[in-house]
Design an enzyme around this catalytic site. Structure first.
Site, PDB file in Angstrom:
ATOM      1  N   ASP A   1      -0.630  -4.046  -0.898  1.00  0.00           N
ATOM      2  CA  ASP A   1      -0.147  -2.772  -1.391  1.00  0.00           C
ATOM      3  C   ASP A   1       0.381  -1.995  -0.171  1.00  0.00           C
ATOM      4  O   ASP A   1       0.297  -2.464   0.972  1.00  0.00           O
ATOM      5  CB  ASP A   1      -1.249  -2.012  -2.139  1.00  0.00           C
ATOM      6  CG  ASP A   1      -0.655  -0.989  -3.109  1.00  0.00           C
ATOM      7  OD1 ASP A   1       0.525  -0.616  -2.945  1.00  0.00           O
ATOM      8  OD2 ASP A   1      -1.373  -0.552  -4.023  1.00  0.00           O
ATOM      9  N   TYR A   2       0.910  -0.854  -0.442  1.00  0.00           N
ATOM     10  CA  TYR A   2       1.621  -0.019   0.523  1.00  0.00           C
ATOM     11  C   TYR A   2       0.772   0.278   1.772  1.00  0.00           C
ATOM     12  O   TYR A   2      -0.225   0.998   1.675  1.00  0.00           O
ATOM     13  CB  TYR A   2       1.963   1.280  -0.186  1.00  0.00           C
ATOM     14  CG  TYR A   2       3.108   2.064   0.356  1.00  0.00           C
ATOM     15  CD1 TYR A   2       4.334   2.079  -0.304  1.00  0.00           C
ATOM     16  CD2 TYR A   2       2.984   2.832   1.503  1.00  0.00           C
ATOM     17  CE1 TYR A   2       5.389   2.833   0.167  1.00  0.00           C
ATOM     18  CE2 TYR A   2       4.030   3.578   1.986  1.00  0.00           C
ATOM     19  CZ  TYR A   2       5.238   3.567   1.312  1.00  0.00           C
ATOM     20  OH  TYR A   2       6.272   4.320   1.772  1.00  0.00           O
TER      21      TYR A   2
END
Ligand code: NOJ
Length: 770
Positions: free
Chosen positions: A294-295
């Protein structure tokens, strides 16, 4: 999610467009066998330097939606230097072609980029938020919404979606409850499958499909205290039985990629969790696709306390991460770690191969520009057909929670007072995570009601209240262009205006609840009621003595206890997408009979959380409808019952579901039994009912839930009509993970229940004999 201006300097990029367009190394066949793919990728990788391989592992944001504290810089330079494997949050054929040309025309091996996007519940045409979609209990419809989303996004240049989000959640304080399918493992798994099939179709190389990315692996929905990104600590038995199956269902359905969750799992954050990403995902489940963080998930391992960027990047690669989203830890440290023996070339090769394979499966080596067609973008997006389907999907997602004395449906005549801070908002209707849509195309409740009644009835509107009392809170709850104008007049004046409107009307429709950004990422709440200022408005409206219909907007189960006691009719509408206002009118006026059923329990108050129907019995259980009894498992102040149970939802008609009839009372190994029931529409209107089947394993080697959903069918019945509904239960449906994590069905007695909610069922008994 923060919407920023494009980091891409499009001007500079257009200069590159003028360059001769070169094709990359040709891919031999569009639907290639695995061995062809292997040969192709092996050949390509044999030509790649370590730097080029590491470059493939780097996923950058194109900047249209930023969901962290940082974005990426020097993008053009990095692409030309072969330091980028793909982009997300970049759209339109023009921009994507420009970026693709930058990679293909400037890098040595001309490897195309992959382009991702958060296409969560529709692309431009937006469908209800996922929690609303789940309330349809209609798998064909859910699959179709994913297909339409894929058609639109692929027409706009995108080939990879960060969806489905299949995190089971039982804590409505968590803002991202809105993005998932609710509390149930079985329903969530069915939806996961439908979404993957919808996005990917039967051929990923087609130009109207997207590669799916199941997320957030794993247990992201079980964050402690419902606070986003927070720690998860869970027994393996609970994980395997209740939380992991939807991810596995998506993978078994062929999801091409997996996104790793942010959270800590039993002491090791998912991004560094080798047990999760390698032992379970690869070795147990046989996942063959690509794993993306994820980010800035890798960088965040430093805050988790696992070391500096070089160290955590090595940890992530070694755990099984292939692609690094935004943080560039792989790009900046892996070479050094390789030289220092902290990572192995085999792991870099593995990661690179999975990424190249994803591109190959999409057909990007054959034609990197296949998604970049301006004509398609003009003709496939926001079509009348897509909007029609969005309207239908929205009507089916609404859940009628209460309808005293059949106040609903309303007549299209007389005067209707439409009141509330959500009544005249377009921009809040699509709901959270609708980053790509055109907000101006959304239909507000006011517009929807006006469209429906034309000149046959009068709609008078008043705002009635602000969203919340605290202006700073309202700002936080209306980010990303989802404004709700703040009314600076004194509260008493704003309420009086609404009460005056109500007094002139035959009926009041109050559009209240949460704004779209009161749920979603980083939007947890500790108080899950309708904000107090809106409750004061509602109280004043009720005091007029006019019939009041409450239309509740929410991205989570709310505590609606007070409303349930005081308001005669309540329609829960989540956030219905682009066509929300029209769909609300369809249901309020009875053109569509509501059929939505809750996919998550609504609690009596926040203190009951986590509350879910498939709980364990405890050693001192309460009996149903009993309240306090000393030394049993209960509360002093409220009963154990939910406000509205899982599977619940009313209709404008009524249904009777008969007790289940079994074709036999024993099920043998490898055998099955059929469970049938007769459903009758006992009311005066045609309608749809969701017939739900639950089981209970009465004796087990470990404790088993009091009920588990194992099947459901949504059927349409004309008024007065009866239909027989049949389910087949196999030994497989009785299996669970025991204390050794073996997936077993244990012989013994079971109950089977059928009904129209988890709390309204009739039962029968059977036995598994082996
Ligand atoms: C963070 C979110 O957790 C995830 O769901 C999303 O796909 C990425 N950002 C990319 O926007």
């Amino acid at each position: 999610m923060k919407v920023l201006k494009y980091i891409f300097t499009i001007g500079a990029l257009t200069a590159v467009v003028a360059c001769a367009q070169q094709k990359p190394i040709a891919q031999t066949a569009s639907i290639a066998s695995n061995s062809k793919m292997d040969v192709f990728i092996s050949d390509l990788m044999s030509k790649m330097t370590v730097e080029e391989k590491i470059g493939q592992l780097n996923l950058l944001t194109g900047g249209e939606a930023i969901t962290g504290s940082t974005g990426n810089s020097d993008i053009e330079k990095k692409v030309k230097a072969g330091q980028v494997g793909g982009f997300f949050s970049l759209s339109t054929p023009k921009k994507i072609r420009t970026a693709q040309e930058l990679a293909v025309n400037n890098t040595r091996l001309k490897i195309p980029l992959i382009f991702g996007m958060d296409v969560i519940h529709g692309y431009k045409t937006v469908f209800p938020i996922p929690l609303g979609m789940a309330a349809t209990w209609d798998m064909a419809l859910i699959k179709r919404t994913a297909q339409i989303a894929a058609e639109e996004a692929a027409a706009d240049g995108i080939n990879w979606t960060f969806s489905p989000m299949v995190d089971v959640s039982r804590d409505p304080r968590w803002g991202r409850f809105s993005e998932g399918s609710g509390e149930d493992t079985f329903l969530g798994s069915e939806i996961a499958k439908a979404m993957v099939q919808g996005y990917q179709g039967d051929d990923l190389t087609k130009i109207n499909t997207l590669m799916a990315c199941v997320k957030h692996f794993a247990l992201y929905g079980a964050a402690e205290a419902g606070r986003d990104y927070n720690t998860t600590d869970m027994s393996l038995v609970k994980m395997y039985n209740e939380y992991l199956p939807p991810y596995k269902a998506a993978i078994d359905a062929g999801a091409g990629t997996v996104m790793v969750s942010f959270n800590d799992i039993n002491g090791t954050p998912a991004t560094a969790n080798k047990w999760l990403l390698t032992d379970v995902l690869r070795n147990e489940w046989g996942f063959k696709g690509m794993v993306v963080t994820d980010y800035t998930g890798i960088n965040e391992l430093t805050a988790h306390g696992l070391g500096d960027l070089q160290q955590v990047s090595a940890l992530a690669l070694n755990a099984g991460v292939d692609m690094d989203m935004v943080g560039e830890g792989f790009l900046t440290t892996l070479k050094k770690s390789l030289e220092e023996g902290k990572v192995k070339i085999e792991d870099i090769n593995r990661a690179c191969r999975y990424i190249l394979e994803a591109k190959y499966k999409l057909g990007l080596f054959e034609d990197p520009y296949k998604y970049c067609n301006d004509e398609r973008a003009k003709t496939k997006i926001f079509t009348a057909e897509n909007l029609k389907f969005a309207r239908e999907a929205a009507t089916k997602s609404f859940v009628l929670l209460k309808n005293q004395n059949n106040l609903l449906p309303l007549k299209k005549s007389g005067t209707i007072a439409l009141i509330g801070p959500l009544a005249d908002s377009k921009v809040n209707m699509p709901g959270t995570w609708s980053v790509s849509t055109d907000l101006s195309k959304a239909i507000s409740v006011k517009a929807g009601l006006e469209n429906a009644v034309g000149s046959n009835a009068k709609i008078i509107y008043a705002v009635g209240s602000n969203l919340v009392e605290d202006a700073a809170y309202q700002t936080r709850a209306t980010m990303f262009g989802r404004d709700i104008k703040r009314d600076t007049r004194p509260e008493a004046v704003i309420i009086k205006e609404a009460v005056d409107a109500a007094n002139k009307a035959d009926v009041v429709v109050a559009a209240l609840g949460e704004s779209s950004e009161m749920s979603g990422e980083s939007s947890s709440r500790t108080d899950i009621k309708i904000p107090a200022i809106q409750q004061r408005l509602l109280k004043a409206l009720l005091a007029t003595g006019k019939p009041v219909v409450l239309v509740v907007f929410d991205g989570r189960p709310l505590d609606l206890s007070w409303e349930n006691e005081t308001v005669p009719a309540i329609l829960n509408v989540w956030f219905g997408g682009t066509e929300t206002g029209n769909a609300i009118a369809d249901v309020l006026f009875g053109d569509v009979n509501p059929s939505g059923k809750l996919s998550a329990t609504f609690p009596q108050n926040v203190g009951q959380i986590p509350i879910y129907y498939s709980h364990k019995n405890t050693g001192r259980p309460m009996q149903k409808d009993e309240w306090f009894k000393k030394f049993t498992s209960n509360y002093l102040d409220v009963t154990n019952e939910p406000l509205y149970p899982f599977g619940y939802g009313l209709s404008y008609t009524t249904f009777d579901i008969a007790a289940p009839i079994l074709d036999k009372t024993t099920i043998t190994s490898g055998g099955n039994i059929t469970v049938s029931t007769t459903v009758k529409n006992t009311g005066t209107k045609d309608g749809e009912e969701v017939v739900q089947l639950y089981i209970r394993d009465l004796v087990g080697s470990i404790t088993r839930p009091v009920k588990e959903l194992k099947g459901f069918q949504k059927i349409f019945l004309k008024a007065g009509e009866s239909k027989k509904v049949t389910f087949t239960l196999t030994e497989n449906d009785l299996k669970f993970y025991n204390a050794n994590l073996d997936f077993v069905a244990e012989p013994g007695d079971f109950k089977v229940f059928v009904g129209n909610s988890s709390a309204n069922v009739k039962e029968a008994d059977f036995r598994l004999v082996k």
